[in-house]
Design a protein around this motif. Structure first.
Motif: not given
Length: 173
Positions: A27-38, A96-104, A130-137
């Motif tokens: 769920p924390d990743f899917r909100k960033h993708f165009r594909e909304y379905r499970e 590790t559920d990073a989405y966009i990690d801090d290890k590079g 990217i959606y406006e709430f996607d600060d990591k990307k």
């Protein structure tokens, strides 16, 4: 294979699909993708067969750590326009559920992909939405000097409200 210092990009294989599907359904990743379905495994397998294997406008890679070959995520180009030489960038780190990690790992994967796109595929432009709430990307793409080409107002419904989409791009020049 595209090899970097810490990660390498490999063609997506069938054995990657279950893990990639699990990350896509997070769920924390899917909100960033165009594909909304499970996604179920049949849908994931269809994506693999129809897009990854058969469609020449899609080039997807699994991201693997060099030291142990562990699957970390997925990246690639979609909606490749071979005439006008542009493509949409897709990238995430599921490890590790990073989405966009801090290890590079995301940053190095993005660099490998951009080098491949501009130097090998001769793309002129790589773009992404990217959606406006996607600060990591946004922070990741700012490192590469992506510019905002446009803003699609109230383009995405999430968490009970409308969000804008940013269209970002990087030119080969």
């Amino acid at each position: 294979m595209l090899k970097g210092k810490h990660v390498s990009l490999f063609a997506v294989e069938k054995e990657d699909l279950q893990q990639l599907r699990n990350w896509r359904n997070h769920p924390d990743f899917r909100k960033h993708f165009r594909e909304y379905r499970e996604l179920n495994m049949k849908q994931q397998e269809n994506w693999f067969e129809e897009k990854v294997v058969k469609d020449n406008t899609t080039l997807m890679f699994s991201i693997r750590r060099n030291e142990d070959n562990e699957l970390l995520g997925c990246c690639g180009f979609v909606y490749i326009n071979w005439v006008h030489r542009h493509a949409d960038l897709s990238l995430y780190i599921g490890w590790t559920d990073a989405y966009i990690d801090d290890k590079g790992y995301a940053e190095e994967s993005c660099q490998l992909l951009l080098d491949y796109g501009f130097k090998e595929l001769c793309l002129n432009k790589v773009w992404t939405e990217i959606y406006e709430f996607d600060d990591k990307k946004k922070l990741l793409y700012d490192k590469f000097k992506f510019q905002q080409d446009g803003l699609l107002r109230q383009n995405y419904w999430y968490d009970g409200k409308w969000w804008n989409s940013r269209i970002l791009s990087l030119l080969n020049s």
